[in-house]
Every structure is written in C-alpha cells, then in structure tokens.
Design an enzyme around this catalytic site. Structure first.
Site, mmCIF file in Angstrom:
data_model
loop_
_atom_site.group_PDB
_atom_site.id
_atom_site.type_symbol
_atom_site.label_atom_id
_atom_site.label_comp_id
_atom_site.label_asym_id
_atom_site.label_seq_id
_atom_site.Cartn_x
_atom_site.Cartn_y
_atom_site.Cartn_z
ATOM 1 N N ASP A 127 0.310 -1.085 -0.112
ATOM 2 C CA ASP A 127 0.038 0.536 0.175
ATOM 3 C C ASP A 127 0.796 1.219 -0.047
ATOM 4 O OD1 ASP A 127 0.567 -0.630 2.684
ATOM 5 O OD2 ASP A 127 -0.723 0.825 3.684
ATOM 6 N N ASP A 157 8.770 4.863 -0.972
ATOM 7 C CA ASP A 157 7.267 4.165 -0.069
ATOM 8 C C ASP A 157 7.018 2.985 -0.537
ATOM 9 O OD1 ASP A 157 7.157 3.486 2.878
ATOM 10 O OD2 ASP A 157 6.208 5.623 2.925
ATOM 11 N N GLU A 191 0.195 -1.528 5.658
ATOM 12 C CA GLU A 191 1.301 -1.166 6.713
ATOM 13 C C GLU A 191 1.267 0.700 6.766
ATOM 14 O OE1 GLU A 191 5.758 1.502 7.710
ATOM 15 O OE2 GLU A 191 3.570 1.350 6.449
ATOM 16 N N GLU A 192 0.709 1.353 6.070
ATOM 17 C CA GLU A 192 0.667 2.871 5.970
ATOM 18 C C GLU A 192 -0.207 3.218 7.221
ATOM 19 O OE1 GLU A 192 2.302 4.618 4.809
ATOM 20 O OE2 GLU A 192 3.647 4.311 3.220
ATOM 21 N N ASP A 219 13.729 -4.238 7.345
ATOM 22 C CA ASP A 219 12.041 -3.774 6.635
ATOM 23 C C ASP A 219 12.506 -2.949 5.958
ATOM 24 O OD1 ASP A 219 9.850 -3.742 5.820
ATOM 25 O OD2 ASP A 219 8.679 -3.793 7.751
ATOM 26 N N HIS A 465 6.049 10.367 1.593
ATOM 27 C CA HIS A 465 5.086 10.949 1.809
ATOM 28 C C HIS A 465 4.751 12.619 1.360
ATOM 29 C CE1 HIS A 465 4.102 8.139 5.084
ATOM 30 N NE2 HIS A 465 4.418 7.478 4.076
#
Length: 505
Positions: A127, A157, A191-192, A219, A465
């Site tokens: 995601d 990301d 995850e977000e 990760d 982001h």
C-alpha cells in the site's frame, strides 16, 4: 601561588590537547574492509526494459490506504494478481510455498537445504499513502520516466523494495540456485495504517506454524544519503537498529459555558493554550549517547574531515556541545530526543459563547531510551495544571535495540551487501524516527533492521509521503542487486572472513 595555578592549568590543557590529537589520529570503530562472498561478475541483474516495465506496472496500481481498515481493495486485488503473473518462477518453484493472507497480504517461504540454519525474513508492503494529484508535476500513478527518474507514488515507499526483492528472488531461483538457508518474504497490504490487517495477520500465521526464532529481519527504514552531514563527502548508509515509539495524548479542559460579555477569568481555550505553550517551550531531555545516535556519528569518524573528526572522536569532551548543537537542527533533534508536536486543536461553539471545553492532540515520537509512561509523567510535570486532563489515545513503546557488533550476523550481512553495491558508502547504525509495521514481528527475533536501499540527497527527504516521489532507474537497478547480494550472502553458515575492497565486485 598564582604562577603555580597557571602552570597546573597549562599542564592540564597540554594533556587534553595531546589526548585530542591522539584520539583524532587513531580512533576507529569500523573497518574499510568487507567480508568475502561467493558472487562473481556474472551475478548482476540489469535493469532491462522488461524489469523496468514490471516496476512501472506495479506503481500504476492505486493501492492507497486512508485509515485503519480502509484501503482500496479492488486495486490491491489487481496488484496481487499482477504479482502472481509477473514472477512465474517464484510462484511455480518447488522450493517455494506461498500464502495470500487476509485477502491481500503475501507470504512466501523459500525452503533452504539446511534446516539447522535459522531462517531470516525480508519485508515490504503493497500500500501507499494518499496523493494530492494537483501538486505533482507528473501523474502520481503514471510511472512516467523523466530525466532518468520514474515518478510515482510508491517509488521510495516502498514498492521499489517489494518489486526489488521479488526480482532478486526470481533471478536467484531461475539461475538454478538452491538456497542453503530458508527465508521468508512478507508483504503486508496496510502498513501505512498500522498493519493490523496485514503484517499482524502474517505474524499470527507464522507463529501458529511454529516460527519462533529468526536469524534476522530487514524491513523498510533509513536510507543512503549523500551530503547529509557537514564534513562528510561520501554517502552514508544508515541501518535502523531501533525504532522510535509513539504516543498520542489528548489534552482536555472543561468549564462552564456563558455569555462572552461576562467572562469569569481564563477560558478553557486559554488554559489549554498555556498547557500547549509549556509543552513546546520545555522539550523532553536530550538523550544523546543513550541510544544508537552516538554510534551513528562515531562510526562516521574515519570519513570526516579534520575539524569534525576531532570533535566526534572526542565526545568525552565535546559531547555536551554536540548534543546542544543537534537540538537546534530539526532533523538531528528528532534523533536525540522524544519530540513533541501539537497537531490538532478544538474548542468553542459560537463566537459570543464562552467555550465549555477545549481539546488538543499531542503527538510524541519517543526516543528508544524512554518509555510511554516516562513521557506521560514528563508532560504532567511540565503542564503542572490539574485543570488539564491527559488521556492516552494510542501508544507504542520504542522498539528494542538490535545488536550491530562485528560478529552480529544480520547487521554485518546487510552491511556487507550495502558496500558491495555502494562501494564508497559508510554504513552506520541509527534510529528510525518514523514507524513501520515491524512492531508485529518483534516476537520472532531481536535482530530487526530497518533499511531502504534508496540513494537520496537531503532535498529528496521531503518526497517521502510528499509530492513528486521518484526513483532513478539506476537506483532501482541497485535496489534489485542489493537484495540479490543479500540473499546470497545470507546463505553463509557463519560470517565469512574479512577482505579489502579491492577484491569486491
């Protein structure tokens, strides 16, 4: 007496200067050597049009997560279907077992030939965060190439990791390589928005299958940055060995409503404003030296120019000055302390009515050396007003420190793999100031590392982001080859011997 005192002070100063000179000239906490590996010149995965095309297709899926349990299920399904068709060897090899977890998350187990070796795990997620499309120069889901960069949400990301790991695994299996050490690939889909539907469910499945002790886990996380610090002219690869905790606190003040023409002293909004001001004017204590941040800089010592090297190699003397300087730089301040951000305020019902209540939300990112309770206690002490009530909305303790010594297999394997791709980079331990979904995997290993093989300059950090997220084609090729090196290096039974850079690829 005065002359004797001056002589003593002069002698002390002379000794201090000598110590500084000696430590500056001899201080070392790392070696420029890397460990040998079994790769040769043919073990390289080129970024062909086909490889780049697959990456572009993955970027075009609008797998946006907006809130807890809220994500684009249709787009996620499309991406899951794409992954199954894009990597046929991974999905047909007898060495691989594969699960779709909770509809959209992906879990792979690549079976190694030696069951005595502890397995490891590579993680990423499908995601991405929402996009302000009008603020982008390119279509955020077009994956257009401009001046050698691919522009799209997810390029850093972290669809580059997802696809890079799969490309490396496909190449590994297609070449006929049979891993010695078992490894897992875990790709969550939310995850977000905390990973409760993705990584948490993967964790539950693994635990129910008896997985207890992974050799290491890597990760997404900190990156490779050039020109990040003054005095450093080479790239710095920061491997996150811990992750800051988080705490969201609601501050609330209640009172009696009334007409604004007859105020009875301080309003609830004014009381709340005083509390907010106290929090912002009294930051949490500087924790420099109590977490990995001190070693971040001491590991850089051999790469620093002389004035900076003299300071960093003599933190016994200059430590207080360095920690105070870091406090004045936002990016470094976030490393050395628990930070406080007042993010939301609400109060009042009408312009001529005294506000019956006022609330504010405060977001803390907690330094690894502190706890949630210690942060709350500090807030109460600073506010020092019984009218202001504190309520924990959400919280997460900082992650435990992962080891990064010379004989720690996971860290050294990651470090070795980084330096085989970026041969001039200095690899240092550090703290991840954001949060990932590794919190769901902590029970499997103490060796959790957070690293994204993304090469950046300081001005690129705002793309996380943010607008115009991008990755160069060259960097994507490096991402794939980093993970391929990692897969091969992790096959060692133990850490191999160390050799010099002249022998590496």
């Amino acid at each position: 007496m005065f002359r004797l005192l001056c002589k003593c002070l002069g002698l002390v100063l002379f000794v201090v200067v000598i110590i500084i000179i000696i430590r500056t000239a001899t201080f070392s906490v790392r070696t420029d050597a890397v460990r040998s590996c079994r790769l040769n010149d043919t073990d390289f995965i080129p970024a062909t049009e086909e490889v780049i095309g697959r990456f572009q297709k993955a970027l075009r899926f609008r797998t946006i997560s907006t809130n807890l349990h809220q994500y684009d299920r249709e787009e996620l399904q499309k991406m899951v279907d794409f992954v199954h068709t894009a990597f046929p060897v991974v999905h047909s090899s007898p060495l691989v077992t594969h699960d779709v977890v909770n509809n959209y998350s992906l879990l792979y187990k690549v079976h190694g030939s030696n069951p005595e070796l502890r397995p490891y795990m590579l993680c990423a997620h499908l995601d991405v965060v929402p996009v302000d499309e009008k603020a982008w120069d390119e279509d955020p889901f077009g994956a257009n190439i401009k001046h050698g960069f691919i522009y799209a949400r997810g390029t850093i990301d972290v669809k580059q990791i997802l696809m890079g790991v799969l490309e490396a695994t496909e190449f590994l299996l297609k070449s006929g390589h049979k891993p010695t050490r078992t490894f897992y690939l875990a790709f969550g889909h939310d995850e977000e928005v905390t990973g409760l539907d993705g990584a948490a469910k993967i964790s539950e499945l693994l635990y129910n299958r008896g997985v207890r002790d992974l050799e290491f886990l890597i990760d997404e996380g900190t990156t490779i940055v050039n020109n990040l610090f003054p005095g450093v002219s080479i790239p710095i690869a920061v491997v996150g060995t811990s992750e800051k905790g988080s705490l969201n606190v609601e501050l609330s003040v209640t009172g009696s409503p009334g007409h604004s023409s007859m105020p009875a002293g301080e309003t609830t909004i004014a009381t709340l404003a005083r509390a907010i001001t106290r929090l912002e004017e009294n930051p949490h204590p500087n924790m420099f030296g109590t977490g990995p941040e001190k070693d971040t800089f001491t590991h850089l010592a051999s790469s620093l120019s002389l004035p900076f090297r003299a300071v960093i190699t003599n933190l016994w003397l200059f430590g207080p000055v360095v920690s105070r300087l870091f406090s004045r730089i936002p990016s470094l301040n976030a490393i050395v302390r628990t930070v406080t951000s007042v993010t939301m305020v609400n109060g009042g019902v009408k312009v001529n009515v005294l506000p019956p209540s006022a609330t504010a939300l405060v977001n803390h990112r907690i330094h690894p050396a502190q706890s949630v309770e210690e942060v709350l206690d500090y807030d109460r002490k600073v506010i020092n007003d019984e009218r202001v009530k504190l309520r924990v909305v959400t919280s997460m303790e900082p992650h435990p420190m992962s080891p990064y010594g010379d004989e720690d297999f996971g860290y050294q394997t990651i470090k070795n793999s980084i330096r085989q791709i970026w041969t001039s980079a200095t690899v240092v331990p550090g703290v991840m100031i954001g949060n990932t979904d590794t919190v769901h995997y902590i029970r499997f290993t103490k060796n959790i590392y957070r690293f994204s093989p993304t090469f950046m300059y300081p001005e690129d950090l705002k793309r996380f982001h943010g607008n115009n997220e991008r990755l160069s084609i060259k960097n994507y090729e490096q991402v794939i080859n980093f993970y391929y090196h990692l897969l091969v290096n992790a096959d060692e039974v133990k850490l191999p011997s160390i050799h010099k850079h002249g022998e590496e690829l």
